[in-house]
Write a protein that holds these residues in place. Structure first.
Motif, PDB file in Angstrom:
ATOM      1  N   THR A  42      52.161 109.164  52.412  1.00 25.71           N
ATOM      2  CA  THR A  42      53.527 108.638  52.202  1.00 25.71           C
ATOM      3  C   THR A  42      54.243 108.501  53.546  1.00 25.71           C
ATOM      4  OG1 THR A  42      53.465 109.749  50.073  1.00 25.71           O
ATOM      5  CG2 THR A  42      55.577 108.822  50.717  1.00 25.71           C
ATOM      6  N   ARG A 113      59.671  99.785  48.284  1.00 24.84           N
ATOM      7  CA  ARG A 113      59.443 100.782  47.236  1.00 24.84           C
ATOM      8  C   ARG A 113      58.077 100.600  46.571  1.00 24.84           C
ATOM      9  NH1 ARG A 113      63.366  99.416  43.926  1.00 24.84           N
ATOM     10  NH2 ARG A 113      64.805  98.339  45.288  1.00 24.84           N
ATOM     11  N   ALA A 117      54.773 103.340  46.565  1.00 22.99           N
ATOM     12  CA  ALA A 117      54.102 103.783  45.329  1.00 22.99           C
ATOM     13  C   ALA A 117      52.577 103.770  45.458  1.00 22.99           C
ATOM     14  CB  ALA A 117      54.525 102.888  44.168  1.00 22.99           C
ATOM     15  N   GLU A 120      50.276 107.341  45.515  1.00 25.54           N
ATOM     16  CA  GLU A 120      49.971 108.057  44.273  1.00 25.54           C
ATOM     17  C   GLU A 120      49.052 107.210  43.383  1.00 25.54           C
ATOM     18  OE1 GLU A 120      52.647 108.688  45.939  1.00 25.54           O
ATOM     19  OE2 GLU A 120      52.870 110.856  45.781  1.00 25.54           O
ATOM     20  N   TYR A 182      55.880 111.289  41.560  1.00 25.69           N
ATOM     21  CA  TYR A 182      56.762 110.559  42.484  1.00 25.69           C
ATOM     22  C   TYR A 182      57.225 109.183  42.005  1.00 25.69           C
ATOM     23  CZ  TYR A 182      57.796 108.448  47.180  1.00 25.69           C
ATOM     24  OH  TYR A 182      58.335 107.816  48.273  1.00 25.69           O
ATOM     25  N   ILE A 183      56.339 108.394  41.385  1.00 25.28           N
ATOM     26  CA  ILE A 183      56.710 106.997  41.130  1.00 25.28           C
ATOM     27  C   ILE A 183      57.342 106.812  39.746  1.00 25.28           C
ATOM     28  CG2 ILE A 183      54.959 106.172  42.719  1.00 25.28           C
ATOM     29  CD1 ILE A 183      53.308 105.231  40.347  1.00 25.28           C
ATOM     30  N   CYS A 184      58.149 105.780  39.635  1.00 27.52           N
ATOM     31  CA  CYS A 184      58.837 105.508  38.367  1.00 27.52           C
ATOM     32  C   CYS A 184      59.320 104.056  38.374  1.00 27.52           C
ATOM     33  CB  CYS A 184      60.046 106.442  38.237  1.00 27.52           C
ATOM     34  SG  CYS A 184      61.267 106.209  39.535  1.00 27.52           S
ATOM     35  N   ASP A 192      59.986 102.167  41.628  1.00 32.75           N
ATOM     36  CA  ASP A 192      60.889 102.994  42.436  1.00 32.75           C
ATOM     37  C   ASP A 192      60.259 104.373  42.589  1.00 32.75           C
ATOM     38  OD1 ASP A 192      63.246 103.932  43.717  1.00 32.75           O
ATOM     39  OD2 ASP A 192      64.443 102.494  42.566  1.00 32.75           O
ATOM     40  N   ASN A 193      61.011 105.332  43.074  1.00 31.35           N
ATOM     41  CA  ASN A 193      60.444 106.679  43.218  1.00 31.35           C
ATOM     42  C   ASN A 193      61.539 107.731  43.078  1.00 31.35           C
ATOM     43  OD1 ASN A 193      61.525 107.373  45.986  1.00 31.35           O
ATOM     44  ND2 ASN A 193      60.445 105.458  46.431  1.00 31.35           N
ATOM     45  N   SER A 199      56.952 114.511  43.466  1.00 32.12           N
ATOM     46  CA  SER A 199      55.910 114.807  42.473  1.00 32.12           C
ATOM     47  C   SER A 199      56.198 116.111  41.722  1.00 32.12           C
ATOM     48  CB  SER A 199      54.533 114.905  43.130  1.00 32.12           C
ATOM     49  OG  SER A 199      54.212 113.689  43.731  1.00 32.12           O
ATOM     50  N   THR A 202      58.435 115.088  38.990  1.00 32.74           N
ATOM     51  CA  THR A 202      57.667 114.435  37.921  1.00 32.74           C
ATOM     52  C   THR A 202      57.081 115.479  36.989  1.00 32.74           C
ATOM     53  OG1 THR A 202      57.003 112.644  39.420  1.00 32.74           O
ATOM     54  CG2 THR A 202      55.684 112.928  37.422  1.00 32.74           C
TER      55      THR A 202
END
Ligand code: ADP
Ligand code: ASP
Ligand code: MG
Length: 439
Positions: A42, A113, A117, A120, A182-184, A192-193, A199, A202
């Motif tokens: 990252t 963004r 991502a 992950e 982490y990601i969303c 996004d994150n 994480s 998450t």
């Protein structure tokens, strides 16, 4: 069901990825395994993104090529059979074609963004294929199908739960579900994150969403220590913490946990266990609502703090004054951490100063504003320490002559915070270690 999260260092070497496959298969019952990106990834993606925003394509390509080489080497060591080595190379090639495509386009915030991502997304695919090679039954469940944040960047726990529960229920015969930390997706449905270190968050959100038995966060240290081991030489693990204590430590800088990790777990009373991937026998830390004995538990520090002082002879005693001040911070979505008042002035601290010029401009109508940067909040945590006789004396005896800019005690029973110039942080943490923990 268990939610088991492994951080960057826990997946950062092929032998570690193999080890965590052994670890999770040895755990009883159904598990959702949350993975971070391989350690360093990252940070490199951030470097690539920053170079692209500055239109420094050469630097971006240099970083991309370095990262690609690292991943090719990684997959070569992770898989044994040629067929799986080929799959690994194919995964890496596919991701790096996509990363170069992002780099070649008109690179904006949204592409940035998306770029972030990829870490992950890669680690989970690589791990899943490793399980496939070892014939371990598992399912890869993309986090982008269920993890989301609203327009204020707050996770939508109820929606997450409503999406995740049927997905998990439909995988009845599968004991091992792998997903990305982490990601969303955000409210615009873009990738996004959950911010750096997300994480952990998450894992806690998933644990709360499915009302897990336990959330386990596996990292490179044997649990929460009493002080920051990156700064202080002698620190020791704490075996038990309450949600409130752990929450304060995470929020005030204990890097082992993302600042918001404890919130969802606490909401549904799901225990959070911190464990060491490098030493699985070590007890680690268990975080529950149960109060354990002892007064001072730990110290954490949060850097990059800005103090704002508003001096106003006219306004301060008038009721409604603080509300007006707080409204300005609300308008600019800037949280306040510490606050102290005197008869003629109020001082408060913030850790996000992106909106500071606008805030300062608005505050000027109340009086004279002075701003101090490069400060550190040192947060001392323990059960009811703010209410115990002698706690403040112990803290200040330990701090000796360290200049303290602000003190906060009594806001929460479990926390005493002091604000110091960042140049005194190391010394203050060491002094507290000696004075409060005899280390
Ligand atoms: P991961 O990649 O597994 O998420 P992190 O690097 O984010 O791991 O968090 C683990 C690190 O947090 C430890 O290696 C340690 O240096 C740091 N850390 C800072 N404060 C503390 C603390 N109070 N207790 C334990 N670790 C801490
Ligand atoms: N990979 C992300 C980061 O480095 C999230 C995480 O590791 O928790 O910030
Ligand atoms: Mg972390």
């Amino acid at each position: 069901m268990l939610v088991v999260k492994f951080g960057g260092t826990s997946v950062g070497k092929p032998e570690r990825m193999k080890k965590i496959a052994n670890l999770v298969t040895g755990m009883p019952g159904k598990k959702i395994v949350v993975l971070s990106a391989l350690s360093g990834t990252t940070n490199t993606l951030v470097a690539i993104g920053d170079a692209l925003l500055k239109k420094d394509l050469a630097k971006a390509e240099q970083e991309i090529a370095g990262l690609e080489k690292h991943y090719l080497q990684f997959v070569d060591e992770l898989y044994s059979a040629d067929a799986y080595k080929a799959i690994g190379q194919e995964i890496v090639s596919r991701f790096f074609i996509f990363i170069r495509m992002l780099a070649a386009g008109s690179f904006d915030d949204k592409s940035y963004r998306e770029l972030l991502a990829q870490g992950e997304l890669m680690s989970t695919e690589m791990f899943y294929q490793h399980l496939q090679e070892r014939k371990i039954a598992a399912r890869l469940l993309p986090a982008l199908y269920f993890m989301s944040i609203d327009e204020n960047e707050e996770p939508e726990l109820e929606k997450i739960s409503n999406r995740l529960k049927p997905l998990v229920d439909s995988l009845q015969s599968i004991d091992l579900i792998i997903t990305q930390g982490y990601i969303c997706r955000n409210h615009k449905n873009e990738i996004d994150n959950l911010k750096r270190g997300g994480s952990d968050y998450t894992a806690s959100l998933i644990g709360a969403a499915i009302r897990a038995e336990e959330i386990q966060i596996w990292t490179d240290i044997d649990g929460m220590h009493n002080n920051d081991p990156r700064i202080v030489d002698k620190t020791k693990p704490i075996s038990e913490l309450t949600f409130d204590e752990a929450s304060e430590l995470a929020y005030f800088g204990a890097k082992i946990l993302h600042p918001a990790t404890i919130v969802p777990a606490q909401k549904y009373n799901v225990p959070v266990r911190l464990k060491n991937t490098m030493d699985e026998q070590a007890f680690g830390t268990i975080i529950t609502e149960k109060v354990s004995a002892g007064s001072f538990k730990a110290v954490a520090a949060k850097d990059g703090i800005t103090a704002i002082n508003i001096k106003s002879t006219r306004m301060l005693m008038a009721y409604g004054f603080l509300r007006k001040v707080f409204e300005i911070f609300e308008t600019y979505k800037t949280p306040i951490d510490m606050i102290t008042t005197s008869e003629v002035a109020v001082s408060l601290t913030i850790d996000q100063d992106a909106q500071l010029p606008a805030i300062e401009q608005e505050l000027k109508k109340f009086g004279t504003i002075s701003i101090e940067k490069n400060l550190t909040i040192i947060c001392i945590v323990g059960h009811q320490i703010a209410e115990q006789k002698g706690s403040l004396k112990a803290v200040f005896d330990a701090l000796g002559n360290t200049p303290v800019r602000m003190v906060s005690c009594g806001g929460s029973a479990n926390n005493i915070s002091v604000l110091v110039d960042s140049q005194y942080k190391k010394e203050a943490l060491q002094l507290l270690n000696k004075g409060l923990f005899n280390l």
